[in-house]
Scaffold this active site. Structure first.
Site, PDB file in Angstrom:
ATOM      1  N   GLY A  10       0.813  -1.213   0.000  1.00 36.54           N
ATOM      2  CA  GLY A  10       0.000   0.000   0.000  1.00 36.54           C
ATOM      3  C   GLY A  10       0.844   1.259   0.000  1.00 36.54           C
ATOM      4  N   ARG A  11       0.185   2.395  -0.134  1.00 29.49           N
ATOM      5  CA  ARG A  11       0.918   3.668  -0.191  1.00 29.49           C
ATOM      6  C   ARG A  11       1.694   3.928   1.095  1.00 29.49           C
ATOM      7  NH1 ARG A  11      -4.357   6.807  -2.063  1.00 29.49           N
ATOM      8  NH2 ARG A  11      -5.105   5.239  -0.603  1.00 29.49           N
ATOM      9  N   ARG A  34      -1.987  -8.862   2.450  1.00 32.25           N
ATOM     10  CA  ARG A  34      -3.123  -9.788   2.424  1.00 32.25           C
ATOM     11  C   ARG A  34      -2.784 -10.991   1.556  1.00 32.25           C
ATOM     12  NH1 ARG A  34      -5.135  -5.265   0.426  1.00 32.25           N
ATOM     13  NH2 ARG A  34      -5.666  -6.389  -1.494  1.00 32.25           N
ATOM     14  N   THR A  98      -6.411   3.658  12.068  1.00 28.86           N
ATOM     15  CA  THR A  98      -7.499   4.428  12.669  1.00 28.86           C
ATOM     16  C   THR A  98      -8.818   3.702  12.442  1.00 28.86           C
ATOM     17  OG1 THR A  98      -7.801   5.774  10.670  1.00 28.86           O
ATOM     18  CG2 THR A  98      -6.296   6.608  12.353  1.00 28.86           C
ATOM     19  N   HIS A 153      -9.101  14.555   3.233  1.00 27.73           N
ATOM     20  CA  HIS A 153      -8.253  13.418   2.872  1.00 27.73           C
ATOM     21  C   HIS A 153      -8.603  12.923   1.471  1.00 27.73           C
ATOM     22  CE1 HIS A 153      -7.317  13.216   7.201  1.00 27.73           C
ATOM     23  NE2 HIS A 153      -6.244  12.541   6.834  1.00 27.73           N
ATOM     24  N   LYS A 157      -9.891   7.084   1.505  1.00 27.89           N
ATOM     25  CA  LYS A 157      -9.977   6.922   2.968  1.00 27.89           C
ATOM     26  C   LYS A 157     -11.374   6.444   3.346  1.00 27.89           C
ATOM     27  CE  LYS A 157      -8.849   9.199   7.344  1.00 27.89           C
ATOM     28  NZ  LYS A 157      -8.039   8.048   7.799  1.00 27.89           N
TER      29      LYS A 157
END
Length: 265
Positions: A10-11, A34, A98, A153, A157
């Site tokens: 991922g980023r 994953r 989060t 964002h 997100k």
């Protein structure tokens, strides 16, 4: 420091890999993703043009067997699965994930009896400096000022408001002697009536590739005070995570955040 990184393709995962590769005191020893990820089997640092000799894997137990720390910015369910593996292998965690529920947060507290964890809604040093500034501002502007938290964002997100925005609201509410759960307003529509003095409002923007912008507005009569942090890249989060890992070296258990790491308590 022997570092394992979750969400390696991922980023944020790639930014963590880049930061770890540049840090002379850190070594990438494992990269997780994953099981259905197309990146499984690839060299974790191949995108940097300098392979690390660490293939991306979905075998959590094998990955953690040679690690001192796991840095995790994934999703709550994945992070909690990794948490249990870290307890089995006595691996310390730096968690930037989060969107946890209260029940999920309680599992972090329970695990911290066995392993040391830094859990923070934002690992950037600048953002944590803003948390301290907000505490000071709220204590000074404790009467006659309306408080609004505005965050923006990228379109990918999945949680809102952001963990950082919520933490900003908590800092202000605590400084004012309030509970955010009792005074937060997360949306306005239609005939809402006049604004209540004790509320803290939240506005959420999602679009494009915005890394993360946060502003807390204190609006009084005839003046506005705005405290803003804007992220141009994810590198500050990665650098903060490595700083947290260095701070955890001497700790065997406990749940901490970046305010502890930075000595801002």
């Amino acid at each position: 420091m022997r570092i394992a990184i979750a969400g390696a393709s991922g980023r944020m995962g790639r930014m963590l890999i880049e930061a770890t590769s540049r840090d002379e005191g850190a070594r990438l020893v494992a990269a997780l993703d994953r099981p259905d990820s197309a990146a499984i089997g690839e060299d974790a640092a191949a995108f940097l043009g300098s392979p690390a000799g660490v293939p991306i894997s979905s075998d959590v137990d094998a990955a953690l067997a040679g690690a001192d720390f796991l840095i995790d910015f994934t999703r709550p369910e994945a992070t909690l699965a990794h948490l249990e593996a870290c307890r089995r292998h006595n691996v310390k965690m730096i968690i930037g994930t989060t969107g946890f529920s209260e029940a999920q947060r309680a599992r972090l507290v329970e695990a911290s009896r066995d392993i040391a964890i830094v859990f923070a809604p934002n690992m950037a040093v600048g953002v944590n400096a803003v948390f301290r500034l907000l505490d000071v501002a709220a204590r000074i502007l404790n009467s006659g000022y309306d408080v609004e938290v505005i965050e923006a964002h990228h379109r990918m997100k999945v949680d809102a408001p952001s963990g950082t925005a919520l933490r900003m609201g908590e800092v202000v509410a605590d400084a004012l002697g309030r509970s955010l759960a009792d005074c937060a307003i997360y949306g306005r529509e239609g005939h809402t009536g006049e604004r209540q003095d004790t509320t803290i409002g939240f506005s959420t923007i999602r679009g494009g590739d915005i890394v993360g912008d946060h502003t807390v507005l204190f609006a009084g009569l005839g003046e506005r005070i705005e405290i803003t942090h804007k992220s141009a890249s994810r590198m500050p989060y990665a650098l903060g995570s490595l700083r947290a890992a260095r701070w955890l070296v001497s700790r065997d258990s406990g749940l901490y955040d970046m305010q502890d790491v930075l000595g801002l308590r």
